[in-house]
Design a protein around this motif. Structure first.
Motif, PDB file in Angstrom:
ATOM      1  N   PRO A  69       0.820  -1.225   0.000  1.00  0.00           N
ATOM      2  CA  PRO A  69       0.000   0.000   0.000  1.00  0.00           C
ATOM      3  C   PRO A  69       0.846   1.264   0.000  1.00  0.00           C
ATOM      4  O   PRO A  69       0.439   2.287  -0.540  1.00  0.00           O
ATOM      5  N   THR A  70       2.023   1.214   0.620  1.00  0.00           N
ATOM      6  CA  THR A  70       2.958   2.346   0.626  1.00  0.00           C
ATOM      7  C   THR A  70       4.376   1.794   0.641  1.00  0.00           C
ATOM      8  O   THR A  70       4.609   0.636   1.012  1.00  0.00           O
ATOM      9  N   ALA A  71       5.336   2.627   0.262  1.00  0.00           N
ATOM     10  CA  ALA A  71       6.733   2.224   0.360  1.00  0.00           C
ATOM     11  C   ALA A  71       7.133   2.017   1.816  1.00  0.00           C
ATOM     12  O   ALA A  71       7.991   1.187   2.119  1.00  0.00           O
ATOM     13  N   SER A 100      -6.877  -6.439   5.375  1.00  0.00           N
ATOM     14  CA  SER A 100      -7.526  -5.706   4.289  1.00  0.00           C
ATOM     15  C   SER A 100      -9.031  -5.827   4.448  1.00  0.00           C
ATOM     16  O   SER A 100      -9.525  -6.748   5.107  1.00  0.00           O
ATOM     17  N   PRO A 101      -9.786  -4.892   3.843  1.00  0.00           N
ATOM     18  CA  PRO A 101     -11.242  -4.963   3.957  1.00  0.00           C
ATOM     19  C   PRO A 101     -11.876  -5.948   2.983  1.00  0.00           C
ATOM     20  O   PRO A 101     -13.021  -6.339   3.162  1.00  0.00           O
ATOM     21  N   GLU A 102     -11.154  -6.356   1.935  1.00  0.00           N
ATOM     22  CA  GLU A 102     -11.715  -7.205   0.893  1.00  0.00           C
ATOM     23  C   GLU A 102     -10.751  -8.332   0.543  1.00  0.00           C
ATOM     24  O   GLU A 102      -9.536  -8.174   0.651  1.00  0.00           O
ATOM     25  N   PRO A 103     -11.297  -9.481   0.097  1.00  0.00           N
ATOM     26  CA  PRO A 103     -10.417 -10.555  -0.379  1.00  0.00           C
ATOM     27  C   PRO A 103      -9.667 -10.124  -1.635  1.00  0.00           C
ATOM     28  O   PRO A 103     -10.033  -9.152  -2.301  1.00  0.00           O
ATOM     29  N   GLY A 104      -8.619 -10.852  -1.962  1.00  0.00           N
ATOM     30  CA  GLY A 104      -7.876 -10.585  -3.185  1.00  0.00           C
ATOM     31  C   GLY A 104      -7.032  -9.341  -3.142  1.00  0.00           C
ATOM     32  O   GLY A 104      -6.766  -8.734  -4.182  1.00  0.00           O
ATOM     33  N   ARG A 219      -1.906  -2.573   5.948  1.00  0.00           N
ATOM     34  CA  ARG A 219      -3.281  -2.654   5.444  1.00  0.00           C
ATOM     35  C   ARG A 219      -3.222  -2.719   3.915  1.00  0.00           C
ATOM     36  O   ARG A 219      -3.042  -1.711   3.237  1.00  0.00           O
ATOM     37  N   MET A 220      -3.393  -3.922   3.407  1.00  0.00           N
ATOM     38  CA  MET A 220      -3.329  -4.147   1.974  1.00  0.00           C
ATOM     39  C   MET A 220      -4.604  -3.657   1.287  1.00  0.00           C
ATOM     40  O   MET A 220      -5.635  -3.465   1.929  1.00  0.00           O
ATOM     41  N   ARG A 221      -4.503  -3.474  -0.012  1.00  0.00           N
ATOM     42  CA  ARG A 221      -5.658  -3.026  -0.793  1.00  0.00           C
ATOM     43  C   ARG A 221      -5.551  -3.629  -2.183  1.00  0.00           C
ATOM     44  O   ARG A 221      -4.479  -4.034  -2.626  1.00  0.00           O
ATOM     45  N   PRO A 433       5.596  11.351  -5.413  1.00  0.00           N
ATOM     46  CA  PRO A 433       4.911  10.069  -5.356  1.00  0.00           C
ATOM     47  C   PRO A 433       5.880   8.936  -5.064  1.00  0.00           C
ATOM     48  O   PRO A 433       7.016   8.936  -5.514  1.00  0.00           O
ATOM     49  N   ILE A 434       5.413   7.971  -4.269  1.00  0.00           N
ATOM     50  CA  ILE A 434       6.210   6.806  -3.940  1.00  0.00           C
ATOM     51  C   ILE A 434       5.655   5.616  -4.707  1.00  0.00           C
ATOM     52  O   ILE A 434       4.479   5.321  -4.622  1.00  0.00           O
ATOM     53  N   ALA A 435       6.496   4.931  -5.455  1.00  0.00           N
ATOM     54  CA  ALA A 435       6.065   3.728  -6.146  1.00  0.00           C
ATOM     55  C   ALA A 435       6.066   2.589  -5.153  1.00  0.00           C
ATOM     56  O   ALA A 435       7.112   2.151  -4.705  1.00  0.00           O
ATOM     57  N   ALA A 436       4.872   2.116  -4.767  1.00  0.00           N
ATOM     58  CA  ALA A 436       4.774   1.079  -3.752  1.00  0.00           C
ATOM     59  C   ALA A 436       4.573  -0.296  -4.354  1.00  0.00           C
ATOM     60  O   ALA A 436       4.605  -1.284  -3.653  1.00  0.00           O
ATOM     61  N   CYS A 437       4.296  -0.373  -5.649  1.00  0.00           N
ATOM     62  CA  CYS A 437       3.964  -1.641  -6.266  1.00  0.00           C
ATOM     63  C   CYS A 437       5.188  -2.304  -6.842  1.00  0.00           C
ATOM     64  O   CYS A 437       6.127  -1.650  -7.281  1.00  0.00           O
ATOM     65  N   GLY A 438       5.183  -3.623  -6.835  1.00  0.00           N
ATOM     66  CA  GLY A 438       6.334  -4.380  -7.329  1.00  0.00           C
ATOM     67  C   GLY A 438       6.289  -4.587  -8.819  1.00  0.00           C
ATOM     68  O   GLY A 438       5.358  -4.209  -9.517  1.00  0.00           O
ATOM     69  N   GLY A 439       7.325  -5.250  -9.314  1.00  0.00           N
ATOM     70  CA  GLY A 439       7.356  -5.651 -10.707  1.00  0.00           C
ATOM     71  C   GLY A 439       8.020  -4.679 -11.642  1.00  0.00           C
ATOM     72  O   GLY A 439       8.415  -5.041 -12.741  1.00  0.00           O
ATOM     73  N   ASN A 440       8.142  -3.403 -11.233  1.00  0.00           N
ATOM     74  CA  ASN A 440       8.717  -2.430 -12.157  1.00  0.00           C
ATOM     75  C   ASN A 440       9.889  -1.674 -11.543  1.00  0.00           C
ATOM     76  O   ASN A 440      10.279  -0.633 -12.032  1.00  0.00           O
ATOM     77  N   GLY A 441      10.390  -2.182 -10.429  1.00  0.00           N
ATOM     78  CA  GLY A 441      11.539  -1.539  -9.812  1.00  0.00           C
ATOM     79  C   GLY A 441      11.211  -0.363  -8.951  1.00  0.00           C
ATOM     80  O   GLY A 441      12.085   0.309  -8.435  1.00  0.00           O
TER      81      GLY A 441
END
Length: 449
Positions: A69-71, A100-104, A219-221, A433-441
């Motif tokens: 969710p965040t770096a 998290s509030p939702e599955p997946g 807290r994932m999303r 902005p902080i890139a928190a998602c994986g896969g792209n460095g």
């Protein structure tokens, strides 16, 4: 490590920024005859391991597969994994709560990545309480417990998991025990089982307050459009993670003595239980050095502010906060006007307390718990109704409505009594902005502090 995190300032300098500084900061660990020494061969092996660079690589590996969710959450997760390799050094161990509030939303993926990097990981959603208690009680080979689907433990339909709940509650502190009886040749025997272990929990919704207060919370999303993470393939990536895990174990063994003596500096807003939670992670960051001591403290402040924003206050604390709003700038208020102000908010609970509206009697009863009582007050028009003086609330507001500072260098004001809408604000702001998602460095640690 993202440039944004590098450029932020935590405000509280680390007590040590790598093993050499730690030796100077904690000389007792090198001369204490009761402190176990590290074998020379392990010291030699670890001398070639750069702790900061190793944590960078672990962080990069995790960010490939997890859309954090965040770096800041990715920093906390990396440090938690490292702390699990140093369990003999700690007096307390924080729980890792992945919610998290939702599955997946990626909760299970966080636990899967933790399992391939943590020591002796036991990933389970249906192991029996007796099995887990027995595994943990063997402290010289204690597992890192990873619970998925925590509804089976804490949910409203959960039954028969009191032993697990007790272990998760008590086992965050070294020396915690559970007592059991067993039969031996017709005789009732007693035994005590140690419960100290690193535990990560993943699931939907909330955990009990007793667990949350002992946890590092992520807290994932669900991923937004455009956010991508590499698919985790255990058959391939477990083999890739194994050398990282082994290298981390070697580094951890070499610094165990220093970690046991560590007394890391805390940001101003971290104390008491929060210091118990984050202390081991700060110690790991300090011993790694590089940018880690700084970003660890930034991540901690961010996590605590986020937790405060998501915290569901007790009814009494919500009452104190709402009363603060009703006072405005006035130094006194009549009971009648205070009740009208509380009832004016249709979303507040005061119009339906077990089927009844709050009245003067219930208000007085609730406030007496905080040593606040009504009195006869004189109003500007000369009338003398029953009411409350602002000064009667000062102590309770200061104690129960804390305000996090805008930065870790700003102490909490003793005179700024915020209402519930203000409590928890003042988060550390990012310069970009902080890139928190994986896969792209986007999460890759790079550069110097």
């Amino acid at each position: 490590m993202s440039d944004t995190l590098h450029n932020e300032r935590a405000g509280a300098a680390a007590t040590a920024t790598g093993p050499e500084d730690a030796k100077a900061a904690y000389p007792a660990s090198l001369s204490n005859p009761e402190q176990p020494t590290t074998p020379d061969v392990m010291q030699t092996e670890a001398a070639s391991i750069d702790g900061a660079e190793l944590l960078d690589r672990i962080h990069t590996f995790a960010c490939r597969f997890i859309c954090y969710p965040t770096a800041h959450a990715s920093i906390a997760h990396t440090l938690w994994i490292a702390h699990a390799h140093l369990m003999d050094a700690w007096f307390t161990t924080p729980r890792l709560a992945v919610l998290s509030p939702e599955p997946g939303s990626g909760k299970s993926r966080v636990l899967e990545i933790t399992a391939v990097l943590a020591p002796n990981a036991l990933l389970s959603s249906n192991a029996s309480p007796a099995y887990i208690l027995r595994k943990v009680s063997v402290q010289d080979n204690r597992p890192t417990i990873l619970f998925d689907e925590i509804d089976t433990i804490f949910g409203p339909a959960a039954r028969g998991n009191e032993d697990l709940r007790g272990m998760i509650n008590s086992g965050y502190r070294r020396g915690a025990m559970v007592g059991r009886c067993y039969m031996d040749k017709g005789k009732v025997m007693t035994e005590e089982l140690e419960t100290f272990a690193a535990i990560a929990l993943g699931g939907l919704g909330y955990l009990p307050d007793t667990i949350i207060s002992r946890s590092v919370i992520i807290r994932m999303r669900k991923r937004a459009a455009g956010e991508k993470a590499e698919a985790f393939q255990p058959r391939i990536h477990e083999r890739e993670a194994a050398p990282l895990r082994d290298e981390l174990a070697a580094w951890a063994a070499s610094i165990s003595g220093l970690a046991a003596m560590a007394q890391p500096t805390m940001p101003d807003c971290i104390a008491d239980r929060n210091a118990d939670v984050w202390g081991p992670l700060f110690a790991v960051a300090d011993l790694a050095g590089g940018a880690w001591p700084e970003v660890a403290r930034i991540a901690a402040v961010d996590a605590l502010q986020s937790a405060k924003a998501n915290e569901r206050p007790s009814l009494g604390v919500q009452l104190l906060a709402d009363i603060h709003g009703c006072f405005g700038d006035a130094d006194r208020i009549t009971t009648s006007d205070l009740l009208d102000g509380l009832l004016a908010d249709e979303e507040a609970p005061w119009g339906d307390l077990r089927g009844r509206r709050i009245d003067a009697r219930n208000l007085g009863k609730m406030l007496r718990e905080y040593d606040i009582r009504s009195s006869t007050i004189r109003m500007p028009n000369g009338q003398t109704p029953k009411g409350y003086k602002r000064e009667a609330f000062h102590d309770a507001w200061k104690r129960y409505l804390p305000v996090f500072p805008a930065s870790t260098t700003t102490a909490t004001s003793e005179t700024n009594h915020a209402n519930s809408a203000e409590t928890g604000l003042g988060a550390v702001s990012d310069n970009g902005p902080i890139a928190a998602c994986g896969g792209n460095g986007g999460c890759v640690m790079s550069g110097e502090a």
